[in-house]
Design a protein around this motif. Structure first.
Motif, PDB file in Angstrom:
ATOM      1  N   VAL A 228       0.609  -1.318  -0.159  1.00  0.00           N
ATOM      2  CA  VAL A 228      -0.004   0.045  -0.008  1.00  0.00           C
ATOM      3  C   VAL A 228       0.757   1.174  -0.047  1.00  0.00           C
ATOM      4  CG1 VAL A 228      -1.886   1.157   0.924  1.00  0.00           C
ATOM      5  CG2 VAL A 228      -1.652  -1.306   1.355  1.00  0.00           C
ATOM      6  N   ILE A 229       0.828   2.112  -0.919  1.00  0.00           N
ATOM      7  CA  ILE A 229       1.595   3.183  -1.329  1.00  0.00           C
ATOM      8  C   ILE A 229       0.774   4.533  -1.063  1.00  0.00           C
ATOM      9  CG2 ILE A 229       3.428   4.428  -2.531  1.00  0.00           C
ATOM     10  CD1 ILE A 229       3.565   1.467  -3.995  1.00  0.00           C
ATOM     11  N   GLY A 230       1.087   5.413  -0.390  1.00  0.00           N
ATOM     12  CA  GLY A 230       0.623   6.740  -0.131  1.00  0.00           C
ATOM     13  C   GLY A 230       1.238   7.789  -0.988  1.00  0.00           C
ATOM     14  N   HIS A 231       0.353   8.662  -1.549  1.00  0.00           N
ATOM     15  CA  HIS A 231       0.848   9.772  -2.476  1.00  0.00           C
ATOM     16  C   HIS A 231       0.383  11.121  -2.202  1.00  0.00           C
ATOM     17  CE1 HIS A 231       2.932   6.981  -5.388  1.00  0.00           C
ATOM     18  NE2 HIS A 231       1.822   6.241  -5.177  1.00  0.00           N
ATOM     19  N   THR A 232       1.082  12.177  -2.376  1.00  0.00           N
ATOM     20  CA  THR A 232       0.313  13.505  -1.942  1.00  0.00           C
ATOM     21  C   THR A 232       0.530  14.491  -3.216  1.00  0.00           C
ATOM     22  OG1 THR A 232       2.197  14.643  -1.040  1.00  0.00           O
ATOM     23  CG2 THR A 232       0.911  13.234   0.133  1.00  0.00           C
ATOM     24  N   ASP A 233      -0.030  15.611  -3.217  1.00  0.00           N
ATOM     25  CA  ASP A 233       0.418  16.686  -3.991  1.00  0.00           C
ATOM     26  C   ASP A 233       1.740  17.384  -3.588  1.00  0.00           C
ATOM     27  OD1 ASP A 233      -0.592  18.505  -2.345  1.00  0.00           O
ATOM     28  OD2 ASP A 233      -2.348  18.617  -3.200  1.00  0.00           O
ATOM     29  N   SER A 234       1.986  18.581  -4.255  1.00  0.00           N
ATOM     30  CA  SER A 234       3.239  19.096  -3.717  1.00  0.00           C
ATOM     31  C   SER A 234       3.259  20.434  -2.599  1.00  0.00           C
ATOM     32  CB  SER A 234       4.117  19.755  -4.817  1.00  0.00           C
ATOM     33  OG  SER A 234       3.226  20.555  -5.581  1.00  0.00           O
ATOM     34  N   THR A 235       1.841  20.616  -2.333  1.00  0.00           N
ATOM     35  CA  THR A 235       1.277  21.427  -1.322  1.00  0.00           C
ATOM     36  C   THR A 235       1.898  21.168   0.059  1.00  0.00           C
ATOM     37  OG1 THR A 235      -0.816  22.078  -2.607  1.00  0.00           O
ATOM     38  CG2 THR A 235      -0.366  22.692  -0.180  1.00  0.00           C
ATOM     39  N   SER A 249      -1.196   5.646   3.958  1.00  0.00           N
ATOM     40  CA  SER A 249      -0.790   3.981   3.585  1.00  0.00           C
ATOM     41  C   SER A 249      -1.187   3.138   4.772  1.00  0.00           C
ATOM     42  CB  SER A 249       0.460   3.728   2.973  1.00  0.00           C
ATOM     43  OG  SER A 249       1.489   3.981   4.055  1.00  0.00           O
ATOM     44  N   ALA A 250      -0.786   3.486   5.984  1.00  0.00           N
ATOM     45  CA  ALA A 250      -0.827   2.663   7.182  1.00  0.00           C
ATOM     46  C   ALA A 250      -2.435   2.733   7.583  1.00  0.00           C
ATOM     47  CB  ALA A 250       0.067   3.339   8.362  1.00  0.00           C
ATOM     48  N   SER A 251      -3.274   3.566   7.404  1.00  0.00           N
ATOM     49  CA  SER A 251      -4.679   3.604   7.504  1.00  0.00           C
ATOM     50  C   SER A 251      -5.205   2.799   6.786  1.00  0.00           C
ATOM     51  CB  SER A 251      -5.281   5.223   7.567  1.00  0.00           C
ATOM     52  OG  SER A 251      -4.499   6.036   8.413  1.00  0.00           O
ATOM     53  N   THR A 269       3.808  -1.294   3.923  1.00  0.00           N
ATOM     54  CA  THR A 269       3.124  -0.091   3.303  1.00  0.00           C
ATOM     55  C   THR A 269       4.352   0.844   3.212  1.00  0.00           C
ATOM     56  OG1 THR A 269       3.586   0.674   5.835  1.00  0.00           O
ATOM     57  CG2 THR A 269       1.322  -0.030   4.980  1.00  0.00           C
ATOM     58  N   ALA A 270       4.247   1.936   2.204  1.00  0.00           N
ATOM     59  CA  ALA A 270       5.230   2.956   1.877  1.00  0.00           C
ATOM     60  C   ALA A 270       4.729   4.246   1.442  1.00  0.00           C
ATOM     61  CB  ALA A 270       5.872   2.269   0.577  1.00  0.00           C
ATOM     62  N   GLY A 271       5.456   5.185   1.732  1.00  0.00           N
ATOM     63  CA  GLY A 271       4.818   6.707   1.384  1.00  0.00           C
ATOM     64  C   GLY A 271       5.885   7.264   0.598  1.00  0.00           C
ATOM     65  N   ARG A 272       5.243   7.824  -0.384  1.00  0.00           N
ATOM     66  CA  ARG A 272       5.993   8.406  -1.772  1.00  0.00           C
ATOM     67  C   ARG A 272       6.168   9.899  -1.553  1.00  0.00           C
ATOM     68  NH1 ARG A 272       7.870   3.998  -1.875  1.00  0.00           N
ATOM     69  NH2 ARG A 272       7.777   2.507  -4.065  1.00  0.00           N
ATOM     70  N   GLY A 273       4.999  10.380  -0.908  1.00  0.00           N
ATOM     71  CA  GLY A 273       4.902  11.978  -0.532  1.00  0.00           C
ATOM     72  C   GLY A 273       4.721  12.534  -2.034  1.00  0.00           C
ATOM     73  N   ASN A 290      -2.988  13.556  -7.733  1.00  0.00           N
ATOM     74  CA  ASN A 290      -1.758  13.256  -7.356  1.00  0.00           C
ATOM     75  C   ASN A 290      -2.003  12.644  -5.805  1.00  0.00           C
ATOM     76  OD1 ASN A 290      -0.270  13.773  -9.397  1.00  0.00           O
ATOM     77  ND2 ASN A 290       0.198  15.826  -9.001  1.00  0.00           N
ATOM     78  N   ARG A 291      -3.191  13.376  -5.229  1.00  0.00           N
ATOM     79  CA  ARG A 291      -3.419  12.772  -3.824  1.00  0.00           C
ATOM     80  C   ARG A 291      -4.217  11.518  -3.961  1.00  0.00           C
ATOM     81  NH1 ARG A 291      -4.923  18.458  -3.552  1.00  0.00           N
ATOM     82  NH2 ARG A 291      -7.098  17.943  -3.836  1.00  0.00           N
ATOM     83  N   ARG A 292      -3.478  10.207  -3.549  1.00  0.00           N
ATOM     84  CA  ARG A 292      -4.047   9.100  -3.876  1.00  0.00           C
ATOM     85  C   ARG A 292      -3.458   8.099  -2.834  1.00  0.00           C
ATOM     86  NH1 ARG A 292       0.140   9.995  -7.367  1.00  0.00           N
ATOM     87  NH2 ARG A 292       1.220   8.226  -8.069  1.00  0.00           N
ATOM     88  N   VAL A 293      -3.858   7.050  -2.940  1.00  0.00           N
ATOM     89  CA  VAL A 293      -3.332   5.786  -2.329  1.00  0.00           C
ATOM     90  C   VAL A 293      -3.424   4.274  -3.405  1.00  0.00           C
ATOM     91  CG1 VAL A 293      -3.311   3.899  -0.507  1.00  0.00           C
ATOM     92  CG2 VAL A 293      -3.960   6.377  -0.014  1.00  0.00           C
TER      93      VAL A 293
END
Length: 300
Positions: A228-235, A249-251, A269-273, A290-293
């Motif tokens: 499970v990989i979390g992603h965000t925008d650049s804000t 991703s942990a949630s 889990t992983a986070g890519r920011g 871009n805000r996605r899991v």
């Protein structure tokens, strides 16, 4: 950036997880390859095309001919393949699956036509940073990315570049019918706006139905593990976004483990920011995409 046009495909969840089945395909030279996910294994979209020099017949000019399963009939004028042209390139996207490293070959390039032309292969997670895999030819259609793939990496993009040799035909450059991932995993993409409030990693009540629906699809497939990989925008700051993506991703992982079917499945889990955008962060629509899991489901 050029990936804006891909948002719809990348933000849709896979609906065919339970329908995937191994299929053996034959290339134009009579070689065979078994693809664990069958028709889901093939590239889904053309991201970019740079036309090479030399003569290219009209029937071999369409980049979309490289998508989906191989369909070359033996007639070079059947429109089933793309001629790259001398030094030409094509970049392809895997939308509902991901290229991963498995024991043995990981990628298969279906090249056709009376001559075998060489190509160079590169792979990418985000379509920006590329890893050069090396030279391939029709005589070596199977490609192993072992030693080049980062641990746990899943690649969305493939780039093929003609080697610039033997281009004096009416179908200049390498002739590509299809590109398939042998080492492949299912990719599910969840919209963070559905899952979380702004700056939160607590799942919204309506997120549970979304995650449970994906869990049902995963449980119907022959899956051995999930990432499970979390992603965000650049804000916001890069550090903040990295932490938030990992928390999200942990949630999602915790909710997946609440389902009976997935309770005993290994889930990492992983986070890519903000590191792997699929759209421009200059627009609200792009930032939302871009805000996605993402859930990468690796078959047994």
């Amino acid at each position: 950036m050029k990936h804006i046009a891909l948002m719809a495909a990348l933000c849709a969840s896979v609906s065919l997880a339970s329908a995937q089945t191994p299929i053996t395909y034959t290339d134009s030279a009579g070689g065979e390859v078994l693809l664990p996910l069958g028709d889901l294994s093939f590239a889904d979209q053309v991201v970019a095309r740079s036309v090479g020099s030399g003569t290219i017949a009209t029937t071999a000019e369409l980049p979309g001919a490289t998508l989906g399963s191989p369909d070359y009939s033996g007639n070079v004028n059947d429109g089933s393949f793309l001629s790259l042209g001398c030094d030409g390139t094509v970049e392809l996207l895997f939308a509902d699956n991901a290229l991963i490293d498995v024991p043995g070959p990981d990628l298969y390039v279906f090249e056709v036509g009376p001559r075998v032309e060489g190509m160079f292969l590169a792979i990418s997670e985000d379509g920006v940073e590329w890893t050069d895999v090396g030279a391939i030819t029709g005589g070596r259609a199977e490609v192993d990315i072992a030693g080049l793939s980062a641990p746990g990496a899943s690649y969305r993009f493939v780039r093929l570049t003609d080697d610039g040799e033997g281009c004096g035909t009416n179908f200049a450059g390498a002739d590509v019918d299809a590109v398939a991932a042998i080492g492949t995993a299912l990719r599910f993409t969840l919209d963070a706006a559905v899952l979380f409030d702004v700056d939160s990693f607590t799942l919204r009540p309506e997120a549970l139905a979304e995650i449970n629906a994906v869990a049902a699809q995963i449980s119907a497939a022959n899956v051995g593990s999930l990432n499970v990989i979390g992603h965000t925008d650049s804000t916001g700051s890069a550090d903040y976004n990295m932490t938030l993506s990992l928390q999200r991703s942990a949630s999602v992982r915790a909710q997946l483990l609440q389902t009976t079917a997935l309770a005993n499945l290994p889930i990492t889990t992983a986070g890519r920011g903000e590191l792997e955008p699929i759209a421009s962060n200059d627009t609200e629509a792009g930032r939302q995409a871009n805000r996605r899991v993402e859930i990468i489901a690796v078959p047994n």
